[in-house]
Write a protein that holds these residues in place. Structure first.
Motif, short mmCIF file in Angstrom:
data_model
loop_
_atom_site.label_atom_id
_atom_site.label_comp_id
_atom_site.label_asym_id
_atom_site.label_seq_id
_atom_site.Cartn_x
_atom_site.Cartn_y
_atom_site.Cartn_z
N GLN A 1 0.80 -1.21 0.00
CA GLN A 1 0.00 0.00 0.00
C GLN A 1 0.84 1.27 0.00
OE1 GLN A 1 -2.33 0.05 3.56
NE2 GLN A 1 -0.57 -0.07 4.94
N GLY A 2 2.12 1.17 0.39
CA GLY A 2 2.97 2.35 0.37
C GLY A 2 3.76 2.52 -0.90
N ASN B 1 4.78 4.16 6.25
CA ASN B 1 4.15 3.35 5.22
C ASN B 1 5.10 3.08 4.06
OD1 ASN B 1 1.79 1.96 4.44
ND2 ASN B 1 1.24 3.60 3.04
N MET B 2 5.83 4.12 3.64
CA MET B 2 6.80 3.94 2.56
C MET B 2 7.95 3.05 3.00
SD MET B 2 6.94 7.66 0.63
CE MET B 2 7.18 8.63 2.10
N LEU C 1 2.69 7.38 -1.50
CA LEU C 1 2.99 6.36 -2.51
C LEU C 1 4.35 6.65 -3.11
CD1 LEU C 1 -0.51 6.29 -4.22
CD2 LEU C 1 0.43 4.52 -2.75
N LEU C 2 5.23 5.67 -3.05
CA LEU C 2 6.58 5.81 -3.59
C LEU C 2 6.75 4.89 -4.78
CD1 LEU C 2 9.63 6.58 -3.43
CD2 LEU C 2 9.90 4.66 -1.85
N LEU D 1 9.32 11.22 -7.05
CA LEU D 1 8.85 9.84 -7.04
C LEU D 1 7.91 9.55 -5.88
CD1 LEU D 1 12.10 7.86 -7.96
CD2 LEU D 1 10.39 8.87 -9.47
N ILE D 2 7.61 10.57 -5.06
CA ILE D 2 6.74 10.38 -3.89
C ILE D 2 5.45 11.16 -4.10
CG2 ILE D 2 6.50 10.74 -1.40
CD1 ILE D 2 9.54 10.57 -1.21
N SER D 3 4.32 10.47 -4.06
CA SER D 3 3.01 11.10 -4.19
C SER D 3 2.35 11.15 -2.82
CB SER D 3 2.12 10.32 -5.16
OG SER D 3 2.69 10.33 -6.46
N LEU D 4 1.66 12.28 -2.53
CA LEU D 4 1.02 12.49 -1.24
C LEU D 4 -0.44 12.85 -1.44
CD1 LEU D 4 3.77 14.80 0.30
CD2 LEU D 4 3.45 12.39 0.80
#
Length: 557
Positions: free
Chosen positions: A77-78, A124-125, A157-158, A146-149
């Protein structure tokens, strides 16, 4: 629209029949980037393609393909999904999940999130990456892009694949770990990923990089606990021996910080009662026993609360003691240098004091005549100049009696403290570099100064400034001035510098003066009150004779 000079969009679509709605959105060199939709589940995806003969530019070699196939099998999920990696026609390609949420690089578009939410996002990541680390697959290329928030503080999300494994550290900006920048590690390691996640946490908490925040602990900028400070400072410690060695330990400490994100453990602190609880008369059997446990629990809760308050005070006291201790150590070093200088003078070869000329017994005493001009009175022998990087020159910054000052001493992160930055060590190994960092005081420019002494003005011909390069914790100085003063604080020479060329872990700025000047002090000053300074070394060179040749009497007066 053609995807490159030879293939049209229709030809690209024919190479990827599993996709639809393919649209070109950008390019990076020979790489083309598309958005599309998976026909199988209508998931939005990113398609990246590179001509196979040029894939090596990005590090997309056969080994990269094999390693990426392992990542394709992972789901967490991360992490964003990587659906497919391989070759199609003349291209090497990656198909990955496309997140609609803003990226960390666009943090200014997101509202401030709570410390607990930030800790949960990073945890989580980290947990997602741990599934890869267990297979000896390390990312090594985590960047804000590369990291979405999620704007609501939901899961981060990575993208779990380093899409540019061959990129130099400078392309990764602040997220490149110190050992990657200095070349101490030739391959990706767990510590590099932990460093990037720790930096992500710092930015999520403070909305600043450590450099922008003056290297301050998060708790000095926002309301958060010492447990948060501890996990952040250890995760981004430049010394790999002091940093977390694996994501498991990092996640464990994140959990501790999540349990007490603002310094109070809600589980240990009972709600404040409005009045003394009164047992109900219609209790069922066994219910009265609750109060036998409730009273001790309340007592324990009160004790824990009081302990937390005392602990917080102790931490503040320890921080103050630390800054005072550093200042005492710097003063002790200066005193030791002065004492060594005095000892050297005391044990210098004594010169007999001038006396009246000796008169032989068989001669008539000559009239008293003025004593001959005294022989050049030897000045007390100064301590031998310390070795210099310039043959025939002396680095006056290193000599005994030099005083070093700066505009402020801040509570620094991790391994950094307000250390003296003129120890002459210009090693490219980060662990050998001394750091002097100033904070930011509103309306005032940060500065760092070296005082050579009122009676020991030095002839300066060249100044060399070493500043940190491409390291988040150390930062870089975009614009700063170097000024030389006399005893009356008149400016003898001044020059402004912009960003400087990089040499591994340091930027090197060299200023060769048009004409030598006899200076009392040297000052490095920021040109912007909003920017701190971060220095590793300061060197001020002049002729060796200046230290040995006594000045004429009039000049001394």
């Amino acid at each position: 629209m053609p995807a490159d000079d030879s293939l049209s969009m229709d030809q690209i679509s024919a190479l990827f029949p599993q996709l639809e709605n393919i649209q070109l959105v950008g390019a990076k060199g020979p790489q083309q980037i598309f958005t599309a939709t998976l026909k199988s589940n209508f998931a939005p995806v990113m398609l990246r393609v590179v001509p196979t003969e040029e894939a090596g530019v990005f590090g997309w070699d056969p080994e990269f393909i094999v390693r990426s196939l392992t990542i394709v099998e992972q789901a967490h999920q991360g992490l964003l999904r990587v659906y497919e990696v391989g070759q199609a026609g003349p291209f090497t390609f990656i198909i990955s999940e496309h997140s609609p949420y803003p990226r960390l690089a666009d943090l200014e578009t997101l509202p401030q999130i709570s410390p607990q939410a930030a800790l949960n996002l990073v945890r989580n990541m980290a947990e997602g990456l741990l599934t890869l680390h267990r297979k000896n697959i390390f990312h090594g290329g985590i960047t804000p892009k590369l990291i979405s928030l999620r704007a609501d503080g939901g899961d981060a999300l990575l993208l779990p694949i380093n899409i540019y494994p061959a990129q130099p550290p400078v392309d990764m900006g602040d997220f490149a770990s110190p050992e990657w920048v200095t070349g101490a590690e030739a391959a990706f390691t767990p510590g590099m990923d932990i460093y990037a996640l720790g930096l992500t946490l710092y930015i999520l908490l403070t909305r600043k990089t450590p450099m922008e925040a003056g290297f301050a602990m998060p708790s000095t900028l926002i309301k958060c606990s010492d447990a948060v400070d501890a996990v952040v400072s250890r995760a981004i410690n430049p010394d790999t021996r002091e940093r977390y060695r694996n994501l498991g330990d990092f996640i464990t400490d994140l959990d501790k910080a999540i349990a007490s994100p603002t310094g109070r453990n809600a589980a240990a602190i009972p709600p404040r009662p409005s009045s003394t609880p009164v047992p109900a008369m219609n209790m069922q059997k066994g219910q009265t026993y609750v109060y036998y446990y409730l009273i001790p629990a309340l007592i324990v809760g009160i004790v824990l609360t009081y302990t937390c308050i005392l602990y917080k005070k102790d931490v503040v006291r320890m921080r103050n003691d630390y800054n005072e201790q550093v200042q005492k150590e710097n003063n002790a070093k200066a005193d030791a240098a002065r004492k060594a200088n005095r000892e050297a003078r005391r044990h210098a070869p004594a010169t007999p004091a001038p006396s009246a000329p000796a008169v032989a017994e068989n001669t008539t005493p000559a009239p008293v005549v003025p004593a001959p001009a005294p022989l050049p009175h030897p000045e007390p022998v100064p301590a031998a100049p310390k070795p210099s990087a310039e043959p025939g020159k002396v680095n006056w910054s290193l000599q005994p009696g030099v005083k070093v000052r700066q505009s402020s001493n801040r509570n620094m992160l991790g391994a950094y403290g307000p250390e003296k930055a003129v120890d002459g060590n210009t090693s490219s190994e980060l662990s050998d570099v001394s750091i002097s960092a100033t904070g930011v005081a509103e309306g005032k420019t940060a500065w760092f100064g070296i005082d050579f002494g009122k009676e020991t003005n030095r002839t300066i011909e060249k100044v060399v400034i070493y500043t940190p390069a491409n390291l988040t914790l150390l930062g870089t100085m975009e614009e700063f001035k170097v000024i030389l003063y006399d005893n009356d604080k008149n400016v003898l020479a001044e020059k402004t510098f912009n960003t400087t060329p990089s040499e591994k872990s340091t930027n090197v700025t060299t200023w060769k003066l048009e004409a030598p000047v006899k200076a009392r002090a040297l000052r490095v000053e920021s040109t912007d009150p909003a920017h701190p300074l971060a220095l590793t070394e300061v060197e001020a060179y002049g002729p060796e004779e200046a230290a040995e040749t006594p000045a004429p009497a009039p000049a001394e007066e």
